[in-house]
Design a protein around this motif. Structure first.
Motif, PDB file in Angstrom:
ATOM      1  N   GLU A 165       6.277   1.783 -11.441  1.00  0.00           N
ATOM      2  CA  GLU A 165       5.883   2.916 -12.270  1.00  0.00           C
ATOM      3  C   GLU A 165       6.461   4.215 -11.718  1.00  0.00           C
ATOM      4  N   GLY A 166       6.482   4.331 -10.411  1.00  0.00           N
ATOM      5  CA  GLY A 166       7.098   5.517  -9.814  1.00  0.00           C
ATOM      6  C   GLY A 166       8.587   5.568 -10.090  1.00  0.00           C
ATOM      7  N   GLN A 167       9.256   4.415 -10.040  1.00  0.00           N
ATOM      8  CA  GLN A 167      10.690   4.377 -10.336  1.00  0.00           C
ATOM      9  C   GLN A 167      10.970   4.753 -11.787  1.00  0.00           C
ATOM     10  N   VAL A 168      10.145   4.291 -12.754  1.00  0.00           N
ATOM     11  CA  VAL A 168      10.310   4.671 -14.160  1.00  0.00           C
ATOM     12  C   VAL A 168      10.159   6.174 -14.326  1.00  0.00           C
ATOM     13  N   LYS A 169       9.152   6.734 -13.633  1.00  0.00           N
ATOM     14  CA  LYS A 169       8.954   8.184 -13.745  1.00  0.00           C
ATOM     15  C   LYS A 169      10.147   8.941 -13.171  1.00  0.00           C
ATOM     16  N   GLU A 170      10.636   8.461 -12.020  1.00  0.00           N
ATOM     17  CA  GLU A 170      11.790   9.133 -11.420  1.00  0.00           C
ATOM     18  C   GLU A 170      13.012   9.036 -12.338  1.00  0.00           C
ATOM     19  N   ALA A 171      13.282   7.835 -12.935  1.00  0.00           N
ATOM     20  CA  ALA A 171      14.438   7.678 -13.830  1.00  0.00           C
ATOM     21  C   ALA A 171      14.289   8.546 -15.070  1.00  0.00           C
ATOM     22  N   THR A 172      13.060   8.613 -15.600  1.00  0.00           N
ATOM     23  CA  THR A 172      12.821   9.456 -16.782  1.00  0.00           C
ATOM     24  C   THR A 172      13.049  10.923 -16.441  1.00  0.00           C
ATOM     25  N   ASP A 173      12.550  11.334 -15.283  1.00  0.00           N
ATOM     26  CA  ASP A 173      12.744  12.730 -14.880  1.00  0.00           C
ATOM     27  C   ASP A 173      14.227  13.027 -14.686  1.00  0.00           C
ATOM     28  N   ARG A 174      14.979  12.095 -14.062  1.00  0.00           N
ATOM     29  CA  ARG A 174      16.421  12.321 -13.872  1.00  0.00           C
ATOM     30  C   ARG A 174      17.147  12.374 -15.213  1.00  0.00           C
ATOM     31  N   SER A 232      30.942  15.442 -24.986  1.00  0.00           N
ATOM     32  CA  SER A 232      31.170  14.060 -24.514  1.00  0.00           C
ATOM     33  C   SER A 232      30.322  13.767 -23.275  1.00  0.00           C
ATOM     34  N   GLU A 233      30.179  14.786 -22.413  1.00  0.00           N
ATOM     35  CA  GLU A 233      29.371  14.603 -21.196  1.00  0.00           C
ATOM     36  C   GLU A 233      27.904  14.395 -21.553  1.00  0.00           C
ATOM     37  N   VAL A 234      27.440  15.094 -22.601  1.00  0.00           N
ATOM     38  CA  VAL A 234      26.054  14.889 -23.039  1.00  0.00           C
ATOM     39  C   VAL A 234      25.838  13.438 -23.421  1.00  0.00           C
ATOM     40  N   SER A 235      26.755  12.887 -24.168  1.00  0.00           N
ATOM     41  CA  SER A 235      26.624  11.485 -24.576  1.00  0.00           C
ATOM     42  C   SER A 235      26.649  10.557 -23.372  1.00  0.00           C
ATOM     43  N   THR A 236      27.602  10.877 -22.467  1.00  0.00           N
ATOM     44  CA  THR A 236      27.736  10.010 -21.277  1.00  0.00           C
ATOM     45  C   THR A 236      26.448  10.063 -20.409  1.00  0.00           C
ATOM     46  N   VAL A 237      25.986  11.298 -20.154  1.00  0.00           N
ATOM     47  CA  VAL A 237      24.782  11.456 -19.316  1.00  0.00           C
ATOM     48  C   VAL A 237      23.579  10.801 -19.981  1.00  0.00           C
ATOM     49  N   THR A 238      23.466  11.002 -21.313  1.00  0.00           N
ATOM     50  CA  THR A 238      22.322  10.405 -22.025  1.00  0.00           C
ATOM     51  C   THR A 238      22.364   8.897 -21.928  1.00  0.00           C
ATOM     52  N   SER A 239      23.587   8.333 -22.132  1.00  0.00           N
ATOM     53  CA  SER A 239      23.705   6.866 -22.073  1.00  0.00           C
ATOM     54  C   SER A 239      23.387   6.329 -20.686  1.00  0.00           C
ATOM     55  N   GLU A 240      23.964   6.959 -19.633  1.00  0.00           N
ATOM     56  CA  GLU A 240      23.734   6.474 -18.263  1.00  0.00           C
ATOM     57  C   GLU A 240      22.263   6.656 -17.856  1.00  0.00           C
ATOM     58  N   ALA A 241      21.687   7.828 -18.178  1.00  0.00           N
ATOM     59  CA  ALA A 241      20.280   8.074 -17.799  1.00  0.00           C
ATOM     60  C   ALA A 241      19.347   7.114 -18.517  1.00  0.00           C
TER      61      ALA A 241
END
Length: 402
Positions: A165-174, A232-241
């Protein structure tokens, strides 16, 4: 004439000296006589008192001896007067108490034997119960171990879920932070693009130099490229995050499934342990009930044995008392000469006591008469002693004050 006068004076002087010494010598002799008579009186009174006391002590001894002899004679006469009744009554008591002693002894032996056998039976029963319950106890302990192990697995799974759960929160925050940063870069590029477009329109409208217009056109193309790159970076960052968030959520789902499975196993292990424990406790309760029943029976037997011992001792005491009375009666009945001897002894004691009383009265009267006769001598001795003490004290005071 002179010689005759001197001789007369000497004679007169010598005569005067002898006249002074004679009264002093007489006084000393009187004091000595007083002391001697006083001391003799004190000695005579003490001796008379001692003889009187010894006579009274002897009289008391004779009276005590007479009382004992009279009590012994009264007892012998009482026993002899009811000899047949005593023999019949005490013989019956001896016979009945002897039967009771025998019966109570047999009862004690029987009860103690039964208690001993039940003790042995109880020991065997405890061994049997221990053998019977050992497998149930071992199974219950094994089930408890599995339940505790499953409980530890649940605890570990819960910790893993909390970590996921902490990892999900960290990934969501990132993800939110990365997308926000990329969007801020797009906004900045678009703002710069608008500024370059405005400058280009103003330059074209004002008739600026062609070189300046071309430079602004080049900047516009560069900013358009930056805007496209930022988008393009927005798409890339959104996809990777999002991929990171998806992976964390997948891990969390996996850990929750593991927790659910561990919880099911723990619940099953706990139910099994409780069932095994209940089986063991039920068997042990049943065994304890059987053992307690035997223990109570043993206690009852031992209590009855103690009661039988008490009854035996009471019967033995009655037997001994009756036998003693019987022996006493037979002895008195078989020795009439002892009764006659006691009668003679009592008569002699009474005569001796009467004589001793006369002697005591005579000594008492003699002591009273002696005390009255010597009272003046003893008082004189006391006075002399007091005077002597007073002189000694007076001399000591005079010596102390000098």
């Amino acid at each position: 004439m002179s010689d005759d006068a001197d001789q007369r004076r000497d004679d007169e002087r010598d005569g005067g000296a002898e006249g002074g010494v004679a009264p002093a010598r007489g006084g000393a002799q009187a004091l000595t006589s007083t002391l001697r008579s006083g001391l003799e009186a004190m000695r005579d009174v003490r001796e008379a008192s001692r003889r009187h006391g010894a006579a009274r002590s002897r009289l008391r001894d004779l009276e005590d001896e007479l009382a004992e002899s009279e009590a012994a004679l009264a007892r012998r006469e009482e026993v002899e007067g009811s000899f047949d009744d005593i023999v019949a009554e005490q013989s019956d008591v001896v016979e009945r108490s002897a039967r009771e002693i025998s019966g109570q002894r047999e009862r004690v032996e029987r009860l103690e034997d039964e208690a001993r056998k039940l003790d042995e039976r109880l020991a065997r029963l405890r061994d049997d119960h221990e053998q019977e319950l050992r497998p149930y106890k071992r199974i219950a302990e094994t089930a408890r171990g599995r339940s505790e192990e499953a409980g530890r697995g649940v605890a570990e799974a819960k910790r893993a879920v909390r970590t996921a759960e902490g990892q999900v929160k960290e990934a969501t925050d990132r993800r939110e932070q990365g997308i926000a940063a990329a969007n801020r870069a797009v906004d900045s590029s678009q703002e710069r693009l608008r500024k370059v477009r405005d400058e280009l329109r103003r330059a074209q409208g004002s008739g600026a130099a062609p070189a300046a217009v071309r430079q602004l056109q080049d900047e516009l193309a560069t900013e358009l490229a930056h805007v496209e790159a930022a988008r393009s970076e927005v798409s890339t960052v959104t996809s990777e995050a999002q991929s990171s968030v998806d992976a964390a959520q997948t891990h969390l789902w996996t850990q929750k499934r593991s927790l659910e499975e561990a919880q099911r196993e723990a619940d099953a292990a706990k139910r099994e342990y409780e069932a095994r424990r209940d089986d063991y406790e039920a068997g042990r309760a049943n065994a304890q009930a059987q053992e307690k029943d035997l223990e109570e029976r043993i206690c009852d037997l031992r209590r009855e044995a103690e009661e039988a011992k008490a009854a035996h001792d009471e019967a033995a005491e009655r037997h001994d008392e009756a036998q003693a009375l019987l022996d006493e009666a037979r002895h008195i009945h078989d020795t009439p000469e002892e009764t006659e001897r006691l009668r003679d002894e009592i008569a002699a004691l009474r005569n001796e006591i009467a004589s001793q009383r006369d002697e005591v009265d005579e000594l008492a009267e003699g002591e009273r008469s002696l005390r009255a006769h010597t009272r003046s001598s003893r008082m004189a001795l006391g006075a002399v002693v007091l005077v002597a003490l007073a002189l000694i004290v007076g001399i000591a005071v005079l010596l102390a004050t000098r």
